[in-house]
Design an enzyme around this catalytic site. Structure first.
Site, PDB file in Angstrom:
ATOM      1  N   ASP A  22       1.032  -1.160   0.041  1.00  0.00           N
ATOM      2  CA  ASP A  22       0.041   0.059   0.067  1.00  0.00           C
ATOM      3  C   ASP A  22       0.828   1.278  -0.120  1.00  0.00           C
ATOM      4  O   ASP A  22       2.017   1.219   0.311  1.00  0.00           O
ATOM      5  CB  ASP A  22      -0.949  -0.098   1.305  1.00  0.00           C
ATOM      6  CG  ASP A  22      -2.010  -0.883   1.259  1.00  0.00           C
ATOM      7  OD1 ASP A  22      -2.159  -1.556   0.311  1.00  0.00           O
ATOM      8  OD2 ASP A  22      -2.452  -1.503   2.216  1.00  0.00           O
ATOM      9  N   ARG A  23       0.274   2.489  -0.447  1.00  0.00           N
ATOM     10  CA  ARG A  23       1.150   3.487  -0.527  1.00  0.00           C
ATOM     11  C   ARG A  23       1.767   3.873   0.717  1.00  0.00           C
ATOM     12  O   ARG A  23       2.872   4.360   0.673  1.00  0.00           O
ATOM     13  CB  ARG A  23       0.100   4.907  -0.835  1.00  0.00           C
ATOM     14  CG  ARG A  23       0.764   6.222  -1.075  1.00  0.00           C
ATOM     15  CD  ARG A  23      -0.187   7.189  -0.918  1.00  0.00           C
ATOM     16  NE  ARG A  23      -0.863   7.156  -2.230  1.00  0.00           N
ATOM     17  CZ  ARG A  23      -0.621   8.031  -3.321  1.00  0.00           C
ATOM     18  NH1 ARG A  23       0.485   8.684  -3.256  1.00  0.00           N
ATOM     19  NH2 ARG A  23      -1.415   7.939  -4.256  1.00  0.00           N
TER      20      ARG A  23
END
Length: 317
Positions: free
Chosen positions: A133-134
Protein backbone atom coordinates in the site's frame (compact mmCIF):
# COMPACT_ATOMS: atom_id res chain seq x y z
CA UNK A 1 -12.29 9.39 -8.24
CA UNK A 2 -13.61 12.09 -10.56
CA UNK A 3 -13.38 11.54 -14.30
CA UNK A 4 -14.92 12.84 -17.52
CA UNK A 5 -15.51 10.72 -20.62
CA UNK A 6 -16.58 11.79 -24.08
CA UNK A 7 -16.78 10.27 -27.57
CA UNK A 8 -15.06 11.91 -30.51
CA UNK A 9 -17.74 13.17 -32.87
CA UNK A 10 -17.38 14.98 -36.18
CA UNK A 11 -16.47 18.34 -34.62
CA UNK A 12 -13.51 16.78 -32.78
CA UNK A 13 -12.36 14.35 -35.46
CA UNK A 14 -8.81 15.16 -36.53
CA UNK A 15 -8.18 17.54 -33.65
CA UNK A 16 -5.37 16.96 -31.17
CA UNK A 17 -5.99 15.38 -27.78
CA UNK A 18 -5.23 18.63 -25.96
CA UNK A 19 -7.54 20.62 -28.25
CA UNK A 20 -10.37 18.15 -27.65
CA UNK A 21 -9.85 18.22 -23.87
CA UNK A 22 -9.85 22.01 -23.84
CA UNK A 23 -13.05 22.14 -25.89
CA UNK A 24 -14.94 19.42 -24.02
CA UNK A 25 -13.80 20.13 -20.45
CA UNK A 26 -13.45 23.90 -20.60
CA UNK A 27 -9.74 23.76 -19.79
CA UNK A 28 -7.01 26.08 -20.95
CA UNK A 29 -4.69 24.56 -23.53
CA UNK A 30 -1.87 24.62 -20.95
CA UNK A 31 -4.00 22.70 -18.42
CA UNK A 32 -5.08 20.19 -21.07
CA UNK A 33 -1.45 19.52 -22.03
CA UNK A 34 -0.48 19.10 -18.37
CA UNK A 35 -3.31 16.60 -17.87
CA UNK A 36 -1.90 14.52 -20.71
CA UNK A 37 1.64 14.99 -19.44
CA UNK A 38 0.96 13.55 -15.97
CA UNK A 39 -0.70 10.49 -17.50
CA UNK A 40 -4.31 11.28 -16.59
CA UNK A 41 -5.78 10.92 -20.10
CA UNK A 42 -6.85 7.73 -21.86
CA UNK A 43 -7.76 7.33 -25.54
CA UNK A 44 -9.57 4.14 -26.57
CA UNK A 45 -8.78 2.66 -23.18
CA UNK A 46 -5.02 3.25 -23.32
CA UNK A 47 -3.05 5.92 -21.49
CA UNK A 48 -2.12 8.71 -23.89
CA UNK A 49 1.12 10.67 -23.34
CA UNK A 50 1.07 12.64 -26.62
CA UNK A 51 -0.99 15.83 -26.36
CA UNK A 52 -0.61 16.41 -30.12
CA UNK A 53 -1.94 13.00 -31.19
CA UNK A 54 -4.84 13.30 -33.63
CA UNK A 55 -8.19 11.81 -32.69
CA UNK A 56 -10.30 9.59 -34.92
CA UNK A 57 -14.08 9.61 -35.02
CA UNK A 58 -15.71 7.28 -32.50
CA UNK A 59 -12.74 7.10 -30.14
CA UNK A 60 -13.57 7.41 -26.44
CA UNK A 61 -11.49 9.83 -24.39
CA UNK A 62 -11.36 9.66 -20.58
CA UNK A 63 -9.70 12.23 -18.34
CA UNK A 64 -9.04 11.50 -14.65
CA UNK A 65 -9.56 14.92 -13.07
CA UNK A 66 -9.31 13.93 -9.42
CA UNK A 67 -8.01 10.88 -7.61
CA UNK A 68 -8.00 10.24 -3.88
CA UNK A 69 -9.47 13.69 -3.29
CA UNK A 70 -6.58 15.40 -5.10
CA UNK A 71 -6.60 17.06 -8.50
CA UNK A 72 -4.53 15.32 -11.17
CA UNK A 73 -3.14 18.77 -11.95
CA UNK A 74 -1.86 19.28 -8.41
CA UNK A 75 1.88 19.59 -8.05
CA UNK A 76 3.64 16.26 -7.76
CA UNK A 77 4.82 15.40 -4.24
CA UNK A 78 8.39 16.21 -3.28
CA UNK A 79 10.85 13.66 -4.62
CA UNK A 80 11.28 10.66 -2.33
CA UNK A 81 14.70 9.83 -0.90
CA UNK A 82 17.12 8.12 -3.26
CA UNK A 83 16.26 4.53 -4.04
CA UNK A 84 17.52 2.18 -1.32
CA UNK A 85 18.67 -1.04 -2.95
CA UNK A 86 18.74 -3.98 -0.55
CA UNK A 87 20.04 -6.56 -3.03
CA UNK A 88 20.77 -6.75 -6.73
CA UNK A 89 22.04 -9.46 -9.03
CA UNK A 90 21.51 -10.29 -12.70
CA UNK A 91 17.97 -11.58 -12.07
CA UNK A 92 16.54 -9.77 -9.04
CA UNK A 93 16.51 -6.38 -7.45
CA UNK A 94 15.08 -5.89 -3.95
CA UNK A 95 14.41 -2.34 -2.74
CA UNK A 96 13.10 -0.65 0.39
CA UNK A 97 9.89 1.13 -0.62
CA UNK A 98 9.47 4.43 1.23
CA UNK A 99 6.12 5.26 2.76
CA UNK A 100 3.95 7.62 0.74
CA UNK A 101 4.89 6.15 -2.65
CA UNK A 102 2.55 4.01 -4.73
CA UNK A 103 3.87 0.68 -5.99
CA UNK A 104 2.82 1.41 -9.57
CA UNK A 105 1.39 4.35 -11.54
CA UNK A 106 -2.15 5.31 -10.61
CA UNK A 107 -4.88 6.13 -13.11
CA UNK A 108 -4.35 9.85 -12.62
CA UNK A 109 -0.55 10.07 -12.61
CA UNK A 110 2.61 8.34 -13.76
CA UNK A 111 6.25 9.03 -12.98
CA UNK A 112 6.27 9.02 -9.17
CA UNK A 113 5.68 5.34 -8.39
CA UNK A 114 8.14 2.71 -7.19
CA UNK A 115 8.03 0.83 -10.49
CA UNK A 116 8.90 4.10 -12.27
CA UNK A 117 11.81 4.73 -9.91
CA UNK A 118 13.21 1.21 -10.26
CA UNK A 119 12.82 1.39 -14.04
CA UNK A 120 14.79 4.64 -14.07
CA UNK A 121 17.49 3.04 -11.93
CA UNK A 122 17.75 -0.01 -14.20
CA UNK A 123 17.25 2.07 -17.38
CA UNK A 124 14.70 -0.49 -18.52
CA UNK A 125 11.27 -1.72 -17.36
CA UNK A 126 11.20 -3.56 -14.03
CA UNK A 127 9.02 -6.61 -13.38
CA UNK A 128 6.76 -5.82 -10.44
CA UNK A 129 5.48 -9.05 -8.83
CA UNK A 130 3.84 -7.84 -5.59
CA UNK A 131 2.59 -4.57 -4.14
CA UNK A 132 2.59 -2.65 -0.87
CA UNK A 133 0.00 0.00 0.00
CA UNK A 134 1.03 3.62 -0.49
CA UNK A 135 1.66 4.20 3.23
CA UNK A 136 3.35 0.85 3.86
CA UNK A 137 7.14 0.80 3.75
CA UNK A 138 9.53 -2.07 3.24
CA UNK A 139 10.85 -4.88 1.06
CA UNK A 140 9.67 -5.03 -2.54
CA UNK A 141 11.23 -7.29 -5.17
CA UNK A 142 11.35 -6.94 -8.95
CA UNK A 143 12.43 -9.29 -11.70
CA UNK A 144 15.11 -7.96 -14.04
CA UNK A 145 14.25 -10.39 -16.85
CA UNK A 146 10.94 -11.81 -18.06
CA UNK A 147 11.97 -15.27 -16.85
CA UNK A 148 12.88 -13.98 -13.38
CA UNK A 149 9.67 -11.97 -13.14
CA UNK A 150 7.60 -15.05 -13.99
CA UNK A 151 9.41 -17.19 -11.44
CA UNK A 152 9.09 -14.58 -8.69
CA UNK A 153 5.40 -14.06 -9.42
CA UNK A 154 4.85 -17.80 -9.07
CA UNK A 155 6.46 -17.75 -5.61
CA UNK A 156 3.78 -15.29 -4.48
CA UNK A 157 0.94 -16.90 -6.40
CA UNK A 158 1.68 -20.34 -4.95
CA UNK A 159 2.10 -18.98 -1.42
CA UNK A 160 5.77 -19.97 -1.13
CA UNK A 161 7.02 -16.44 -0.46
CA UNK A 162 7.21 -15.85 3.30
CA UNK A 163 6.74 -12.33 4.66
CA UNK A 164 7.32 -10.65 8.01
CA UNK A 165 5.61 -7.35 8.73
CA UNK A 166 5.90 -5.20 11.84
CA UNK A 167 3.22 -2.84 13.11
CA UNK A 168 2.36 -0.60 16.05
CA UNK A 169 -1.29 -0.87 17.09
CA UNK A 170 -3.58 0.42 19.79
CA UNK A 171 -3.61 -1.29 23.20
CA UNK A 172 -5.50 -4.58 23.11
CA UNK A 173 -5.45 -7.87 24.99
CA UNK A 174 -4.35 -10.67 22.67
CA UNK A 175 -2.83 -14.11 23.15
CA UNK A 176 0.95 -14.00 22.76
CA UNK A 177 0.53 -15.53 19.30
CA UNK A 178 -2.25 -16.83 17.10
CA UNK A 179 -3.88 -17.06 13.69
CA UNK A 180 -6.52 -14.70 12.30
CA UNK A 181 -8.82 -16.65 10.00
CA UNK A 182 -11.35 -14.10 8.73
CA UNK A 183 -12.52 -13.72 5.10
CA UNK A 184 -12.23 -10.28 3.51
CA UNK A 185 -14.87 -8.42 1.52
CA UNK A 186 -15.32 -4.84 0.38
CA UNK A 187 -17.12 -2.72 2.93
CA UNK A 188 -20.25 -1.41 1.14
CA UNK A 189 -20.74 1.35 3.69
CA UNK A 190 -17.16 2.66 3.48
CA UNK A 191 -15.69 2.81 -0.04
CA UNK A 192 -12.01 1.98 -0.12
CA UNK A 193 -12.15 -0.20 2.99
CA UNK A 194 -12.23 -3.96 3.42
CA UNK A 195 -13.95 -5.75 6.27
CA UNK A 196 -12.82 -8.96 7.95
CA UNK A 197 -15.88 -10.96 8.93
CA UNK A 198 -17.61 -14.29 8.46
CA UNK A 199 -20.93 -12.48 8.05
CA UNK A 200 -20.19 -11.71 4.39
CA UNK A 201 -19.27 -13.89 1.44
CA UNK A 202 -15.60 -12.88 1.44
CA UNK A 203 -12.35 -14.34 0.13
CA UNK A 204 -10.28 -16.51 2.51
CA UNK A 205 -7.50 -14.68 4.34
CA UNK A 206 -5.10 -15.94 7.00
CA UNK A 207 -2.65 -13.99 9.13
CA UNK A 208 -0.39 -15.40 11.82
CA UNK A 209 0.77 -12.94 14.45
CA UNK A 210 3.13 -12.74 17.40
CA UNK A 211 2.84 -10.04 20.09
CA UNK A 212 6.23 -8.42 20.68
CA UNK A 213 5.06 -5.86 23.24
CA UNK A 214 1.76 -5.42 25.05
CA UNK A 215 1.67 -2.07 26.81
CA UNK A 216 -0.91 0.24 28.31
CA UNK A 217 -0.54 2.75 25.46
CA UNK A 218 0.28 0.59 22.44
CA UNK A 219 1.27 -2.87 21.27
CA UNK A 220 3.89 -4.04 18.80
CA UNK A 221 3.11 -7.06 16.64
CA UNK A 222 4.91 -9.28 14.18
CA UNK A 223 2.64 -10.31 11.31
CA UNK A 224 3.13 -13.34 9.08
CA UNK A 225 0.48 -13.22 6.32
CA UNK A 226 -0.26 -16.62 4.81
CA UNK A 227 -2.33 -15.07 2.01
CA UNK A 228 -1.76 -11.80 0.16
CA UNK A 229 -5.10 -9.98 0.04
CA UNK A 230 -5.67 -6.26 -0.39
CA UNK A 231 -5.57 -4.50 3.00
CA UNK A 232 -5.39 -7.91 4.69
CA UNK A 233 -3.27 -6.92 7.69
CA UNK A 234 -5.05 -3.61 8.19
CA UNK A 235 -8.51 -5.20 8.10
CA UNK A 236 -7.53 -8.19 10.24
CA UNK A 237 -6.06 -6.04 13.00
CA UNK A 238 -9.07 -3.74 12.91
CA UNK A 239 -11.32 -6.78 13.37
CA UNK A 240 -9.37 -7.61 16.54
CA UNK A 241 -10.01 -4.12 17.89
CA UNK A 242 -6.43 -3.03 17.26
CA UNK A 243 -6.23 -0.85 14.12
CA UNK A 244 -2.71 0.11 13.10
CA UNK A 245 -1.62 3.45 14.55
CA UNK A 246 -1.82 6.25 12.00
CA UNK A 247 -4.16 4.29 9.71
CA UNK A 248 -6.82 6.95 9.14
CA UNK A 249 -8.89 4.77 6.82
CA UNK A 250 -9.32 2.08 9.49
CA UNK A 251 -9.56 4.30 12.56
CA UNK A 252 -6.02 4.06 13.85
CA UNK A 253 -5.02 6.66 16.46
CA UNK A 254 -2.74 9.51 15.40
CA UNK A 255 -0.55 9.13 18.47
CA UNK A 256 0.05 6.78 21.39
CA UNK A 257 2.23 6.96 24.48
CA UNK A 258 3.24 10.51 23.56
CA UNK A 259 4.57 9.38 20.16
CA UNK A 260 3.21 10.57 16.83
CA UNK A 261 1.96 8.13 14.19
CA UNK A 262 2.29 10.24 11.02
CA UNK A 263 1.18 7.42 8.69
CA UNK A 264 -0.05 3.84 8.86
CA UNK A 265 2.77 2.28 10.90
CA UNK A 266 3.09 -0.94 8.93
CA UNK A 267 6.47 -2.09 7.61
CA UNK A 268 7.30 -5.07 5.38
CA UNK A 269 10.49 -5.95 7.22
CA UNK A 270 11.54 -9.27 5.67
CA UNK A 271 10.84 -11.45 2.65
CA UNK A 272 12.02 -15.01 1.98
CA UNK A 273 11.63 -16.84 -1.33
CA UNK A 274 13.47 -18.99 -3.83
CA UNK A 275 15.93 -17.30 -6.14
CA UNK A 276 14.43 -17.39 -9.66
CA UNK A 277 17.61 -18.75 -11.28
CA UNK A 278 19.18 -21.04 -8.68
CA UNK A 279 16.16 -21.98 -6.58
CA UNK A 280 18.24 -21.34 -3.45
CA UNK A 281 16.41 -19.63 -0.56
CA UNK A 282 17.13 -15.92 -0.22
CA UNK A 283 16.03 -13.41 2.40
CA UNK A 284 15.82 -9.65 2.10
CA UNK A 285 15.38 -7.33 5.09
CA UNK A 286 14.55 -3.62 5.21
CA UNK A 287 15.53 -1.49 8.24
CA UNK A 288 12.59 -0.25 10.29
CA UNK A 289 11.97 3.44 9.46
CA UNK A 290 12.31 6.06 12.17
CA UNK A 291 8.58 6.67 12.70
CA UNK A 292 8.05 3.02 13.70
CA UNK A 293 11.44 2.42 15.33
CA UNK A 294 10.59 5.10 17.92
CA UNK A 295 7.87 2.81 19.23
CA UNK A 296 10.28 -0.13 19.45
CA UNK A 297 12.77 2.06 21.32
CA UNK A 298 10.11 3.35 23.72
CA UNK A 299 9.00 -0.22 24.46
CA UNK A 300 12.57 -1.48 24.81
CA UNK A 301 11.91 -4.17 22.20
CA UNK A 302 14.52 -5.47 19.77
CA UNK A 303 13.41 -5.54 16.14
CA UNK A 304 13.14 -9.14 14.85
CA UNK A 305 15.72 -10.15 12.28
CA UNK A 306 17.07 -13.28 10.66
CA UNK A 307 14.99 -16.23 9.41
CA UNK A 308 11.21 -15.84 9.55
CA UNK A 309 10.07 -18.12 12.36
CA UNK A 310 6.69 -19.84 12.01
CA UNK A 311 4.35 -19.98 14.99
CA UNK A 312 4.40 -22.86 17.41
CA UNK A 313 2.13 -25.65 16.20
CA UNK A 314 -0.13 -25.22 19.24
CA UNK A 315 -0.84 -21.59 18.27
CA UNK A 316 -2.16 -22.44 14.82
CA UNK A 317 -5.77 -23.11 13.88
Amino acid sequence: MKRRTFRVESTLTGRTVSEALAAELGLSHEAAERLVGVGAVYVAGRRCRDAKARLAQGQVVTAVLEEGGESSLAEAPAPAPSLRVLHEDEDVIAVDKPEGMTAQPTEGRVGDSLVDRVGEYLKRPAGLVHRLDRETSGVTVFGKTPQATTALAEEFREGRARKRYLAAVGPVELPSQGTIDLPLSKDPSRPGRWRATRAANGIPAFTEYRVLHAGRDFCLVELLPQTGRTHQLRAHLTALGAPILGDKRYGGAAKAGGLEAPRCLLHAQALELAHPRTGAPVRFEAPVPEDLSRFFAAAGVVVPSGPIRPLDVAARG
